[in-house]
Design a protein around this motif. Structure first.
Motif, PDB file in Angstrom:
ATOM      1  N   GLU A   8       1.017  -1.185  -0.014  1.00 21.63           N
ATOM      2  CA  GLU A   8      -0.069   0.054   0.014  1.00 21.63           C
ATOM      3  C   GLU A   8       0.749   1.197   0.050  1.00 21.63           C
ATOM      4  O   GLU A   8       1.918   1.396   0.660  1.00 21.63           O
ATOM      5  CB  GLU A   8      -0.827  -0.120   1.263  1.00 21.63           C
ATOM      6  CG  GLU A   8      -1.648   1.277   1.553  1.00 21.63           C
ATOM      7  CD  GLU A   8      -2.440   1.584   0.532  1.00 21.63           C
ATOM      8  OE1 GLU A   8      -2.400   2.587  -0.196  1.00 21.63           O
ATOM      9  OE2 GLU A   8      -3.705   0.844   0.195  1.00 21.63           O
ATOM     10  N   ASP A   9       0.617   2.011  -1.007  1.00 16.07           N
ATOM     11  CA  ASP A   9       1.469   3.420  -0.863  1.00 16.07           C
ATOM     12  C   ASP A   9       0.966   4.481  -0.181  1.00 16.07           C
ATOM     13  O   ASP A   9       1.854   5.420   0.027  1.00 16.07           O
ATOM     14  CB  ASP A   9       1.697   3.704  -2.540  1.00 16.07           C
ATOM     15  CG  ASP A   9       0.337   3.889  -3.054  1.00 16.07           C
ATOM     16  OD1 ASP A   9      -0.600   3.344  -2.737  1.00 16.07           O
ATOM     17  OD2 ASP A   9       0.166   5.088  -4.101  1.00 16.07           O
ATOM     18  N   GLU A  10      -0.385   4.655   0.164  1.00 14.11           N
ATOM     19  CA  GLU A  10      -0.819   5.584   1.041  1.00 14.11           C
ATOM     20  C   GLU A  10       0.031   5.472   2.454  1.00 14.11           C
ATOM     21  O   GLU A  10      -0.693   4.519   3.255  1.00 14.11           O
ATOM     22  CB  GLU A  10      -2.459   5.558   1.051  1.00 14.11           C
ATOM     23  CG  GLU A  10      -2.840   6.192  -0.220  1.00 14.11           C
ATOM     24  CD  GLU A  10      -4.440   6.119  -0.239  1.00 14.11           C
ATOM     25  OE1 GLU A  10      -5.115   6.095   1.033  1.00 14.11           O
ATOM     26  OE2 GLU A  10      -4.995   5.164  -0.936  1.00 14.11           O
ATOM     27  N   ASP A  52      -3.037  -3.216  -2.647  1.00 16.74           N
ATOM     28  CA  ASP A  52      -3.664  -2.152  -3.109  1.00 16.74           C
ATOM     29  C   ASP A  52      -3.605  -2.274  -4.622  1.00 16.74           C
ATOM     30  O   ASP A  52      -2.607  -2.687  -5.174  1.00 16.74           O
ATOM     31  CB  ASP A  52      -3.180  -0.778  -2.614  1.00 16.74           C
ATOM     32  CG  ASP A  52      -3.851   0.416  -2.998  1.00 16.74           C
ATOM     33  OD1 ASP A  52      -5.136   0.156  -3.098  1.00 16.74           O
ATOM     34  OD2 ASP A  52      -3.287   1.490  -3.099  1.00 16.74           O
ATOM     35  N   MET A  54      -4.032   0.629  -7.146  1.00 16.99           N
ATOM     36  CA  MET A  54      -3.260   1.668  -7.381  1.00 16.99           C
ATOM     37  C   MET A  54      -2.007   2.027  -6.868  1.00 16.99           C
ATOM     38  O   MET A  54      -1.982   2.573  -5.697  1.00 16.99           O
ATOM     39  CB  MET A  54      -4.052   3.017  -7.660  1.00 16.99           C
ATOM     40  CG  MET A  54      -5.475   2.915  -7.998  1.00 16.99           C
ATOM     41  SD  MET A  54      -5.358   2.371 -10.003  1.00 16.99           S
ATOM     42  CE  MET A  54      -4.760   4.147 -10.473  1.00 16.99           C
ATOM     43  N   LYS A 102     -12.475   0.439  -0.727  1.00 15.51           N
ATOM     44  CA  LYS A 102     -12.256   1.543   0.245  1.00 15.51           C
ATOM     45  C   LYS A 102     -13.314   2.540   0.092  1.00 15.51           C
ATOM     46  O   LYS A 102     -14.102   2.698  -0.898  1.00 15.51           O
ATOM     47  CB  LYS A 102     -10.914   2.231  -0.332  1.00 15.51           C
ATOM     48  CG  LYS A 102      -9.553   1.582  -0.110  1.00 15.51           C
ATOM     49  CD  LYS A 102      -8.658   2.277  -0.839  1.00 15.51           C
ATOM     50  CE  LYS A 102      -7.091   1.509  -0.607  1.00 15.51           C
ATOM     51  NZ  LYS A 102      -6.101   2.541  -1.205  1.00 15.51           N
TER      52      LYS A 102
HETATM   53 CA    CA Z   1      -2.926   3.453  -3.812  1.00 12.33          CA
END
Ligand code: CA
Length: 232
Positions: A8-10, A52, A54, A102
């Motif tokens: 997950e990049d967030e 995730d 994206m 989400k």
């Molecule tokens: Ca993302």
């Protein structure tokens, strides 16, 4: 202790997930982009992956596709955006096991992860191999051959057949098959089971219109007849 890989990049969400799963007693591994997520999923052998969609460097779809192509069968739960049903179906077709939309609650996500781990544990207790008239099906490796030639079965077809073979001789209801193979996924119906059974018959029955192994139990579901087949 189960190992969970979170891709997950967030950062804020990633930290919240990390804290939550660590608190629940998981060993947590984290990746902030698709490429490192892919390498950690192969190198660190997690029990379950939260992925995730994206992501920088490699999308969640590509991570999932590549892992399955490499024979990595770790359960994958995808995080998708609200209302993107096409995304969810594409993800499941690529080999994800479940998805959560989400925004989600940590409680719901935790429940889904536990369900995936339980399902994976039950699958491990089922037969690893099935042999019948020239067909060899390796459930653990998700590989099948017919007369020595690779036979393409989808992930769901493998799981469906494994469950029926594990319970050979008994009728298994459509509802039970839905829950065991598709879990909580909401868009699937009994018709989905029927479609997968029809596809499986076309691949493993000599005469799919008159099946001898994957039998219909009218009004209930399906039954595997293990005559002339061996499971190990
Ligand atoms: Ca993302």
């Amino acid at each position: 202790m189960s190992r969970i890989l979170i891709i997950e990049d967030e950062q804020q969400l990633c930290r919240a997930l990390c804290d939550n799963f660590a608190f629940e007693g998981y060993e947590v591994i984290v990746a902030g982009d698709g490429a490192s997520g892919y390498s950690k999923a192969t190198a660190e052998k997690p029990d379950v992956v939260i992925l995730d969609l994206m992501l920088p460097r490699m999308s969640g779809y590509d991570v999932c596709r590549k892992l399955r192509a490499d024979g990595v069968n770790t359960p994958i739960l995808m995080l998708t955006a609200r209302g993107e049903e096409a995304d969810r179906i594409a993800g499941l077709d690529l080999g994800a096991d479940d998805y959560v939309t989400k925004p989600f609650s940590l409680g719901e996500l935790g429940a889904r992860v536990r369900a995936l781990l339980r399902r994976a544990g039950r699958l491990r207790a089922m037969p690893d191999k099935l042999q019948l008239e020239g067909i060899v099906i390796d459930f653990a490796a998700y590989e099948a051959h017919k007369d020595g030639i690779p036979l393409e079965l989808t992930r769901k077809e493998f799981q469906l057949l494994r469950l029926l073979a594990a319970r050979s001789g008994q009728a298994v209801t459509r509802d039970e098959l839905l829950i065991e193979v598709w879990g909580e996924e909401t868009y699937v119906t009994n018709r989905t089971v029927d479609t997968h059974v029809a596809n499986l018959r076309a691949k493993i029955e000599r005469d799919p219109r008159h099946p001898r192994r994957l039998l219909t139990v009218h009004g209930i579901g399906y039954r595997w007849d293990e005559q002339n087949s061996t499971k190990t």
